[in-house]
Scaffold this active site. Structure first.
Site, short mmCIF file in Angstrom:
data_model
loop_
_atom_site.label_atom_id
_atom_site.label_comp_id
_atom_site.label_asym_id
_atom_site.label_seq_id
_atom_site.Cartn_x
_atom_site.Cartn_y
_atom_site.Cartn_z
N ASP A 13 0.86 -1.17 0.00
CA ASP A 13 0.00 0.00 0.00
C ASP A 13 0.91 1.24 0.00
O ASP A 13 2.11 1.13 0.31
CB ASP A 13 -0.89 -0.04 1.25
CG ASP A 13 -1.67 1.24 1.45
OD1 ASP A 13 -2.38 1.65 0.51
OD2 ASP A 13 -1.55 1.84 2.54
N ASP B 176 -0.22 5.21 0.84
CA ASP B 176 -0.52 6.18 1.90
C ASP B 176 -0.59 5.49 3.26
O ASP B 176 -1.38 4.56 3.46
CB ASP B 176 -1.86 6.87 1.62
CG ASP B 176 -1.79 7.80 0.44
OD1 ASP B 176 -1.29 8.92 0.62
OD2 ASP B 176 -2.22 7.41 -0.66
#
EC number: 3.1.3.-
Length: 272
Positions: A8, A10
């Site tokens: 991922d 953020d």
């Protein structure tokens, strides 16, 4: 044995424009081992090119083919289902429009002749746009959303994400939006594991900061799920969470530990 790592962005690799300590070294360590690395984000308000530029600017070397966002997943999902004369109505920002058009999908503002409503994060979302999507739904259009995230982590807190748009349209229609691309949809996992990493799911690690997206997708598709505590999820949230990760790390910099010794401090940390 070669492994695959799906990161991922953020809250996992960076927060806003600040790289998380050790992120660049960790990615380079994995590549030096011969492992495969891809980056997967549910965020629909940036293009893949923008993510590539940002990561390289922060010191994480990456090519375009190693970055996947929910816009691309949504475009691929729709392109496999739309007939040549069918069109979509889009609620979202410019990067979503561009990705759909890059995949040859026709976009229209006519809410009477549309096959799908595509709902993405839209920071200019308003009543007019809500009504436009609602009327298209009343005229028979099916609703597809880019991602389920209620909020997005930013420096100092969180801001509303696509989940807010989903909630508004569900409130108007009285129906649950069933097709939500991006994490944790198995469509995203299958595309990445089978077509990009080309590895067995058990040899792949899904690393992220959200239980209901990153960890759920990893668990539901047979991958190794790794939670990092640098984003949305905090340690005390695990006590009542239905989606439990296999590993819990303070940050991305500890990944080396679970590779070299899966029974090391990194795994024990989860059990405290």
């Amino acid at each position: 044995m070669q492994k695959g790592f799906i990161f991922d962005l953020d809250g996992t690799v960076y927060v806003d424009n600040n790289l998380i300590d050790g992120a660049a070294k960790t990615v380079q360590y994995l590549r030096d081992r011969g492992d495969k690395v891809v980056f997967l984000t549910n965020k629909s308000i940036e293009t893949i090119d923008a993510y590539v530029e940002k990561l390289n600017g922060l010191g994480v070397e990456v090519e375009k083919e190693n970055v996947i966002n929910s816009n691309l997943l949504t475009a691929k999902y729709l392109s496999a289902r739309l007939k040549s004369d069918e069109k979509v109505l889009v609620i979202g920002e410019k990067p979503l429009f561009e990705e759909l058009q890059n995949q040859g999908i026709q976009v229209t503002e006519d809410d009477e002749n549309v096959r799908y409503v595509v709902l993405g994060w839209d920071r200019q979302f308003n009543y007019e746009k809500l009504n436009h999507a609602f009327q298209a739904w009343r005229n028979g259009a099916e609703i597809v959303a880019t991602n389920p995230d209620r909020t997005c982590p930013v420096e100092g807190g969180q801001i509303p994400d696509c989940g807010a748009m989903i909630g508004a349209l569900e409130g108007a229609t009285g129906e649950t939006i069933e097709i939500i691309l991006g994490k944790p949809n198995p469509f995203a996992a299958k595309l990445i594991v089978d077509e990009i990493l080309q590895l067995p799911p058990e040899n792949c690690y899904m690393i992220g900061d959200r239980l209901e997206t990153d960890i759920r997708m990893g668990n539901s598709t047979g991958m190794q799920s790794v939670l990092v505590l640098t984003g949305i999820t905090k340690q005390d949230m695990l006590d009542t969470a239905s989606d439990q990760p296999k590993y819990v790390l303070n940050s991305i910099s500890e990944i080396k530990e679970i590779i070299e010794d899966p029974k090391s401090k990194a795994l024990d940390y989860q059990q405290k």
